[in-house]
Write a protein that holds these residues in place. Structure first.
Motif, mmCIF file in Angstrom:
data_model
loop_
_atom_site.group_PDB
_atom_site.id
_atom_site.type_symbol
_atom_site.label_atom_id
_atom_site.label_comp_id
_atom_site.label_asym_id
_atom_site.label_seq_id
_atom_site.Cartn_x
_atom_site.Cartn_y
_atom_site.Cartn_z
ATOM 1 N N LEU A 189 0.805 -0.822 0.037
ATOM 2 C CA LEU A 189 -0.007 0.245 -0.284
ATOM 3 C C LEU A 189 0.841 1.510 0.131
ATOM 4 O O LEU A 189 -0.426 2.538 -0.208
ATOM 5 N N TYR A 190 2.261 1.244 0.325
ATOM 6 C CA TYR A 190 3.239 1.950 0.397
ATOM 7 C C TYR A 190 3.967 2.283 -0.794
ATOM 8 O O TYR A 190 5.194 1.610 -1.088
ATOM 9 N N SER A 191 4.546 3.588 -1.635
ATOM 10 C CA SER A 191 5.416 4.232 -2.048
ATOM 11 C C SER A 191 6.217 4.687 -0.938
ATOM 12 O O SER A 191 6.507 4.975 -0.379
ATOM 13 N N SER A 192 7.346 4.835 -2.329
ATOM 14 C CA SER A 192 8.710 4.262 -2.039
ATOM 15 C C SER A 192 9.283 5.993 -0.628
ATOM 16 O O SER A 192 8.968 6.410 0.898
ATOM 17 N N GLU A 193 8.413 7.067 -0.940
ATOM 18 C CA GLU A 193 7.481 8.809 -0.645
ATOM 19 C C GLU A 193 7.869 7.898 0.776
ATOM 20 O O GLU A 193 7.208 8.230 1.927
ATOM 21 N N GLN A 194 6.077 7.500 0.815
ATOM 22 C CA GLN A 194 5.700 6.719 2.307
ATOM 23 C C GLN A 194 5.977 6.387 2.543
ATOM 24 O O GLN A 194 5.563 6.760 4.186
ATOM 25 N N LEU A 195 7.138 5.245 2.920
ATOM 26 C CA LEU A 195 7.836 4.423 3.587
ATOM 27 C C LEU A 195 8.610 5.879 4.352
ATOM 28 O O LEU A 195 9.320 5.322 5.418
ATOM 29 N N ILE A 196 8.692 6.472 3.453
ATOM 30 C CA ILE A 196 10.004 7.185 4.424
ATOM 31 C C ILE A 196 9.745 8.481 5.221
ATOM 32 O O ILE A 196 10.655 8.645 6.659
ATOM 33 N N ILE A 197 8.404 8.653 4.839
ATOM 34 C CA ILE A 197 7.827 9.282 6.074
ATOM 35 C C ILE A 197 7.435 8.489 7.428
ATOM 36 O O ILE A 197 7.261 9.089 8.566
ATOM 37 N N LEU A 198 7.389 7.410 7.085
ATOM 38 C CA LEU A 198 7.651 5.767 7.774
ATOM 39 C C LEU A 198 8.359 6.619 9.084
ATOM 40 O O LEU A 198 8.802 5.692 10.169
#
Length: 274
Positions: A189-198
């Motif tokens: 469910l997550y893109s690279s950018e979203q994983l970076i936010i996490l």
């Protein structure tokens, strides 16, 4: 006597139905799609491209579409006199399925080319040089725990990547190199950018992504550290079907013309310049 005849008739009808089902199954699995190469594309006048939505390749800024892959594909279409039809898909595996099913002609994203991939698909001359980096928190944002700098320290660590990310191949090879286990978590469910936010928020400790995407994110999230390389510099290319050699030759020719005209460098510098 009548019942016996009915049983025989039912048995024959059942065998016919089963035979028909098997024949239809074999036909659906054995039929080959028509070859779609450069000639077919020019006759239609449309170049079908699939790419991913991220902060480098393709994204919406205000009321305009921008991105390296988007601008490069538009420049090629202008040069070739074709219309571009762009589809978005975050899954690389699904993009390859679209390519095989003639739903697109080109996978326009930065694909690290492997020997296994070359057996199934054709790849353009390298589009960009890139590398994968470890995204983690800085010491100040992580209770003064220093960031990992030695890849041996990744043993038994959990690293997050988007589902079907090309990074998985590199991480699997890295396990063999360090002689220990790396726990690889693919997030559907997550893109690279979203994983970076996490990572920045402390919800996960490590992610792996392309260096340029990480650099863009670090401007917004100063609490992340991106100084540890996971891979060497990689040659990354676009992909086309194995039965589209004329399209591949045309793409390489168009890229060469864009470089000679200085168009490629202008697009590249806009998105990849330091």
């Amino acid at each position: 006597m009548l019942n016996r005849k009915l049983y025989v008739i039912y048995a024959i009808l059942l065998l016919i139905a089963l035979f028909t089902m098997v024949a239809l199954w074999r036909f659906s699995h054995n039929r080959t799609l028509p070859v779609r190469d450069y000639k077919d594309i020019t006759q239609e006048g449309t170049l079908r491209i699939v790419t991913e939505y991220n902060s480098i390749g393709y994204y919406v800024s205000g009321d305009t579409i921008e991105g390296f892959q988007y601008e490069l594909s538009k420049a090629i279409a202008s040069l070739a006199g074709l219309e571009v039809q762009t589809a978005l898909d975050m899954s690389l595996d699904n993009s390859f399925r679209m390519l095989e099913q003639n739903k697109c002609d080109i996978i326009a994203r930065n694909i690290p080319v492997t020997t296994e991939m070359r057996e199934k698909y054709l790849f353009t001359e390298p589009i960009v040089l890139n590398k994968q980096v470890l995204v983690q928190r800085t010491a100040q944002a992580n209770n003064h725990n220093p960031p990992i700098r030695n890849q041996l320290q990744l043993a038994n660590k959990t690293l997050y990547i988007p589902k079907d990310s090309p990074s998985r191949v590199r991480l699997e090879n890295l396990q063999h190199e360090i002689g220990d286990t790396i726990i690889i978590k693919e997030e559907p469910l997550y893109s690279s950018e979203q994983l970076i936010i996490l990572v920045a928020k402390g919800e996960i400790d490590f992610a792996v992504c392309d260096k340029k995407i990480a650099e863009n994110a670090s401007e917004q999230f100063p609490e992340i550290d991106i100084e540890t390389d996971i891979s060497f510099t990689q040659l990354q290319s676009w992909a086309v079907r194995k039965n589209s050699p004329e399209l591949l030759d045309s793409l390489n020719s168009w890229f060469q013309q864009l470089r000679e005209k200085g168009i490629y460098d202008r697009i590249y510098q806009r998105y990849y310049s330091e």
